[in-house]
Design a protein around this motif. Structure first.
Motif, PDB file in Angstrom:
ATOM      1  N   ILE A  96       4.762   6.863  -2.355  1.00 12.40           N
ATOM      2  CA  ILE A  96       5.235   8.367  -2.147  1.00 12.40           C
ATOM      3  C   ILE A  96       6.912   8.461  -2.064  1.00 12.40           C
ATOM      4  CG2 ILE A  96       4.849  10.351  -0.553  1.00 12.40           C
ATOM      5  CD1 ILE A  96       2.192   9.051   0.204  1.00 12.40           C
ATOM      6  N   PHE A 141      -6.678   3.015  -4.336  1.00 17.39           N
ATOM      7  CA  PHE A 141      -6.584   1.588  -3.873  1.00 17.39           C
ATOM      8  C   PHE A 141      -7.930   0.968  -3.125  1.00 17.39           C
ATOM      9  CE2 PHE A 141      -2.232   1.089  -5.133  1.00 17.39           C
ATOM     10  CZ  PHE A 141      -1.852   0.181  -4.725  1.00 17.39           C
ATOM     11  N   ALA A 152       3.695  -1.206  -5.798  1.00 15.62           N
ATOM     12  CA  ALA A 152       4.265  -0.055  -5.580  1.00 15.62           C
ATOM     13  C   ALA A 152       5.560   0.460  -6.591  1.00 15.62           C
ATOM     14  CB  ALA A 152       4.866   0.085  -4.122  1.00 15.62           C
ATOM     15  N   GLY A 193      -0.121  10.733  -2.020  1.00 19.04           N
ATOM     16  CA  GLY A 193      -1.158   9.929  -1.152  1.00 19.04           C
ATOM     17  C   GLY A 193      -2.490  10.198  -1.352  1.00 19.04           C
ATOM     18  N   ILE A 240      -3.453   8.004  -4.438  1.00 19.10           N
ATOM     19  CA  ILE A 240      -3.081   6.483  -4.366  1.00 19.10           C
ATOM     20  C   ILE A 240      -4.129   5.884  -3.256  1.00 19.10           C
ATOM     21  CG2 ILE A 240      -1.439   4.778  -3.527  1.00 19.10           C
ATOM     22  CD1 ILE A 240       0.615   7.146  -4.402  1.00 19.10           C
ATOM     23  N   VAL A 241      -4.344   6.443  -2.192  1.00 18.73           N
ATOM     24  CA  VAL A 241      -5.193   5.720  -1.021  1.00 18.73           C
ATOM     25  C   VAL A 241      -6.442   5.718  -1.400  1.00 18.73           C
ATOM     26  CG1 VAL A 241      -5.992   6.033   1.378  1.00 18.73           C
ATOM     27  CG2 VAL A 241      -3.473   6.462   0.941  1.00 18.73           C
ATOM     28  N   THR A 270       1.607   0.650   1.340  1.00 18.41           N
ATOM     29  CA  THR A 270       1.901   0.481   0.099  1.00 18.41           C
ATOM     30  C   THR A 270       2.194   2.244  -0.730  1.00 18.41           C
ATOM     31  OG1 THR A 270       0.915  -1.517  -0.339  1.00 18.41           O
ATOM     32  CG2 THR A 270       1.236  -0.081  -2.496  1.00 18.41           C
ATOM     33  N   SER A 271       1.016   2.938  -0.196  1.00 19.45           N
ATOM     34  CA  SER A 271       0.989   4.267  -0.477  1.00 19.45           C
ATOM     35  C   SER A 271       2.406   5.021  -0.025  1.00 19.45           C
ATOM     36  CB  SER A 271      -0.107   4.966   0.034  1.00 19.45           C
ATOM     37  OG  SER A 271      -0.042   6.280  -0.043  1.00 19.45           O
ATOM     38  N   ILE A 274      -2.927  -0.619   2.322  1.00 21.40           N
ATOM     39  CA  ILE A 274      -3.164   0.595   1.417  1.00 21.40           C
ATOM     40  C   ILE A 274      -2.163   1.560   1.753  1.00 21.40           C
ATOM     41  CG2 ILE A 274      -4.708   2.379   0.642  1.00 21.40           C
ATOM     42  CD1 ILE A 274      -6.757   0.188   0.700  1.00 21.40           C
ATOM     43  N   THR A 278      -0.399   9.944 -10.991  1.00 19.62           N
ATOM     44  CA  THR A 278       0.281  10.414  -9.652  1.00 19.62           C
ATOM     45  C   THR A 278       1.588  11.191  -9.986  1.00 19.62           C
ATOM     46  OG1 THR A 278      -0.520   8.618  -8.513  1.00 19.62           O
ATOM     47  CG2 THR A 278       1.272   9.766  -7.411  1.00 19.62           C
TER      48      THR A 278
END
Length: 268
Positions: free
Chosen positions: A199, A180, A71, A173, A176-177, A194-195, A191, A161
């Motif tokens: 964020i 991952f 992250a 997000g 990222i999601v 961490t996202s 996930i 991002t």
């Protein structure tokens, strides 16, 4: 002021019910509901989304689910590239920004409506090994094996991002999601946690960058942010009582309707 409070509470409820991805409605609420420009709305939306994500990130840290090194790397690259997005946001015409944001909403809605295929995967702490990914968890430590490939992958994700966050005022997000899920062997709980941390960090960076670019948050913006946090807290209380699929379909439908209206306004 009353209208800003109403939109803030509604957006916060969506955040609480659907997760950080619901923050994509913050910009349309400000642009369509309060008549703001995209560049005015972006930092306020980021602030609201980041506040909500921070709550979830703290909870994830408490339960040991956040891959905090990953992250921090993603957020660090996001910090470097977020000003690039902010710069282009101030250079591009308002119509182009609205069309880009509308297309983003359509993409988010499509992902919500598509049913996910469930696969057997590792636990959140790396007790299984399946399918070679760019970033794999070490079976002994439960942490990422920091190879050059893994580091480069997460750095690239952070850069993309950051640009999108600065350009359109979203937390990221939605990028990222799925990234991952595709590129790592972390399970969904890890996930999401961490996202949320990424964020919250990138949103904070984006807000600071917007301030440096000369954007200010006025009293209406502060009211919207405070109301959204209150709405988000209320939404979290009811999230477990509403079926997940109902939330996904409802949220996706709202995204599609808002995206269609924004496109018509942009080209009309």
């Amino acid at each position: 002021m009353l209208l800003a409070s109403l939109f803030g509470v509604v957006m916060g409820l969506v955040l609480g019910l659907t997760g950080a991805g619901g923050g994509i409605l913050a910009v349309p609420a400000l642009v369509l509901g309060l008549g703001w420009s995209m560049t005015q709305a972006a930092p306020v939306a980021l602030f609201a989304v980041g506040s909500a994500a921070a709550v979830g990130a703290i909870d994830g840290l408490r339960h040991g689910l956040v891959r905090y090194r990953a992250a921090l790397l993603i957020a660090a690259l996001g910090a470097v590239f977020s000003p690039v997005g902010i710069y282009f946001a101030h250079q591009l015409p308002e119509k182009i920004l609205m069309i880009l944001f509308s297309l983003l909403m359509v993409m988010v809605a499509w992902r919500m409506l598509r049913r996910e295929r469930k696969d057997d995967g590792p636990s959140d702490h790396g007790h299984a090994n399946w399918g070679q990914k760019n970033c794999m968890l070490d079976q002994q430590t439960g942490r990422f094996s920091w190879t050059a490939k893994c580091t480069a992958t997460l750095a690239a994700l952070g850069a993309v991002t950051g640009v999108v966050s600065g350009l359109l005022g979203v937390g990221g997000g939605f990028l990222i999601v799925p990234a991952f899920k595709q590129l790592t062997d972390v399970q969904m709980r890890g996930i999401i946690a961490t996202s949320l941390m990424v964020i919250s960090l990138i949103s904070a960076i984006g807000v600071i960058g917007a301030f440096h670019a000369g954007v200010n948050i006025n009293a209406l913006g502060v009211t919207f942010i405070a109301a959204s946090i209150a709405g988000m807290a209320a939404g979290r209380c009811f999230a477990d009582r509403v079926p997940a699929r109902v939330l996904q379909i409802s949220f996706a439908s709202v995204c599609l309707l808002v995206a269609t209206y924004m496109i018509f306004r942009a080209v009309g």
